[in-house]
Motif scaffolding. Structure first.
Motif, short mmCIF file in Angstrom:
data_model
loop_
_atom_site.label_atom_id
_atom_site.label_comp_id
_atom_site.label_asym_id
_atom_site.label_seq_id
_atom_site.Cartn_x
_atom_site.Cartn_y
_atom_site.Cartn_z
N TYR A 146 -3.13 2.01 15.56
CA TYR A 146 -1.69 2.09 15.33
C TYR A 146 -1.15 3.25 16.17
N GLY A 188 -7.73 7.90 10.38
CA GLY A 188 -8.10 9.18 10.95
C GLY A 188 -6.87 10.06 11.09
N ASP A 189 -7.08 11.28 11.59
CA ASP A 189 -5.97 12.22 11.73
C ASP A 189 -5.16 12.02 13.00
N PHE A 236 0.84 -1.20 0.00
CA PHE A 236 0.00 0.00 0.00
C PHE A 236 0.87 1.24 0.00
N PHE A 248 -4.94 7.10 1.80
CA PHE A 248 -4.70 5.97 0.89
C PHE A 248 -4.55 6.43 -0.56
N GLN A 254 -2.62 -6.73 9.77
CA GLN A 254 -1.94 -5.49 10.13
C GLN A 254 -1.06 -5.00 9.00
N LEU A 255 -0.83 -3.70 8.97
CA LEU A 255 0.10 -3.09 8.03
C LEU A 255 1.44 -2.88 8.72
N GLU A 285 8.58 4.58 12.91
CA GLU A 285 7.54 4.15 11.99
C GLU A 285 6.21 3.96 12.72
N PHE A 337 1.61 -1.17 14.39
CA PHE A 337 0.31 -1.76 14.65
C PHE A 337 0.11 -2.06 16.13
N PHE A 380 -3.12 6.48 15.90
CA PHE A 380 -3.99 6.51 14.73
C PHE A 380 -4.99 5.36 14.79
N GLY A 384 0.32 16.85 10.39
CA GLY A 384 -0.83 16.93 11.29
C GLY A 384 -2.03 16.12 10.85
N LYS A 385 -1.89 15.38 9.78
CA LYS A 385 -3.00 14.57 9.26
C LYS A 385 -2.66 13.08 9.31
N GLY A 386 -3.67 12.27 9.10
CA GLY A 386 -3.44 10.85 9.03
C GLY A 386 -3.06 10.43 7.62
N PRO A 387 -2.51 9.21 7.47
CA PRO A 387 -2.18 8.72 6.13
C PRO A 387 -3.42 8.65 5.23
N LEU A 433 4.26 7.24 2.37
CA LEU A 433 4.46 6.05 3.18
C LEU A 433 4.14 4.79 2.39
N PHE A 454 4.65 -0.62 8.28
CA PHE A 454 5.00 0.61 7.59
C PHE A 454 6.50 0.81 7.47
N GLY A 455 6.91 1.48 6.39
CA GLY A 455 8.25 2.03 6.29
C GLY A 455 8.28 3.39 6.98
N SER A 456 9.46 3.98 7.01
CA SER A 456 9.63 5.26 7.72
C SER A 456 9.24 6.46 6.87
N THR A 504 -3.15 0.28 -3.88
CA THR A 504 -2.83 -1.07 -3.44
C THR A 504 -2.29 -1.84 -4.62
N GLN A 550 0.91 11.39 3.43
CA GLN A 550 0.59 12.00 4.73
C GLN A 550 1.03 13.44 4.75
N TYR A 580 0.61 5.35 0.80
CA TYR A 580 -0.18 6.40 1.43
C TYR A 580 0.56 7.73 1.30
#
Lengths: 112, 113
Positions: free
Chosen positions: B35, B105-106, A34, A46, A99-100, B42, B45, B91, A41-44, A87, A102-104, A49, A38, A36
């Motif tokens: 998360y 979400g944010d 996936f 999408f 679960q995902l 990073e 989860f 998150f 101040g916000k979430g990832p 991301l 994530f990379g940095s 995929t 970002q 994403y």
């Protein structure tokens, strides 16, 4: 241990200067990869995929590709509004786990 | 459609206190995930709900963290007692089914003093 590595950590481009971001993974049994975006101040948010090697997805100036070991996010003729952290995350096949991992991230700055 | 909503957006508490974070998933999404990102690392989860059941809680760091999703709608994540290392951004994400992309979400920015 399953790992997701993104490079470069940071990238500065001039507006219109195309480039690629890399995401390499060592997970065995990939279920999905996936991408994403970002913003601060916000979430990832999408983007794409990818499920199998050779697959490609496109959205506006972004194109994501997948091989057996890595994924690339190509940005064609970027604009300042493309500035964000990108991301990469992997979902692997392990029983019922969804679960995902994530990379940095790669922090992209596009200068006008 | 409304996105994933998290409350509060920021929380500052002292070490030893209790904090409860809330997540409202996208309507109709049975899958809910927590998360967190700590110390600039990073995103990691924590756990996964399918409706009201805990499907996977392998990422929960210790028993000071308690997640619930009564009724299969919103979820809460309680930290009791909070420690300094719990500071970070928490998150929540949701998906219609476990094979669909997760929408985030944010986040709640948690600071433990």
């Amino acid at each position: 241990e399953d790992q997701v590595t993104q490079s470069p950590e940071a990238l500065r481009l001039q507006e219109g200067e195309s480039s690629s971001l890399n995401c390499s993974y060592t997970v065995s049994g990939l279920r999905g990869l996936f991408w994403y975006r970002q913003d601060p101040g916000k979430g990832p948010e999408f983007l794409f995929t990818l499920y199998s090697a050779g697959e490609e997805k496109e959205k506006e100036r972004l194109k994501a590709t997948l091989t057996k070991k890595e994924s690339f996010l190509h940005i064609t003729a970027p604009k300042p509004e493309d500035s964000a952290t990108y991301l990469c995350a992997v979902q692997y096949s392990s029983g019922s786990a969804r679960q995902l991992t994530f990379g940095s991230g790669t922090q992209l700055t596009v200068l006008p | 459609e409304a996105g994933v909503t998290q409350f509060p957006s920021h929380s500052v508490i002292e070490k030893g206190q209790t904090v409860t974070l809330r997540c409202d998933p996208i309507s109709g999404h049975d899958n809910l995930y927590w998360y967190r990102r700590v110390m600039g690392k990073e995103i990691k989860f924590l756990l996964h709900f399918v409706k009201e059941s805990k499907q996977d809680e392998s990422g929960m760091p210790n028993n000071r963290f308690l997640a619930e999703r009564t009724g299969g709608t919103y979820s809460t994540l309680k930290v009791q007692p909070a420690e300094l290392e719990d500071s970070g951004v928490y998150f929540c994400a949701s998906s219609r089914d476990s094979n669909q992309p997760q929408h985030f979400g944010d986040g709640t920015r948690l600071s433990i003093l």
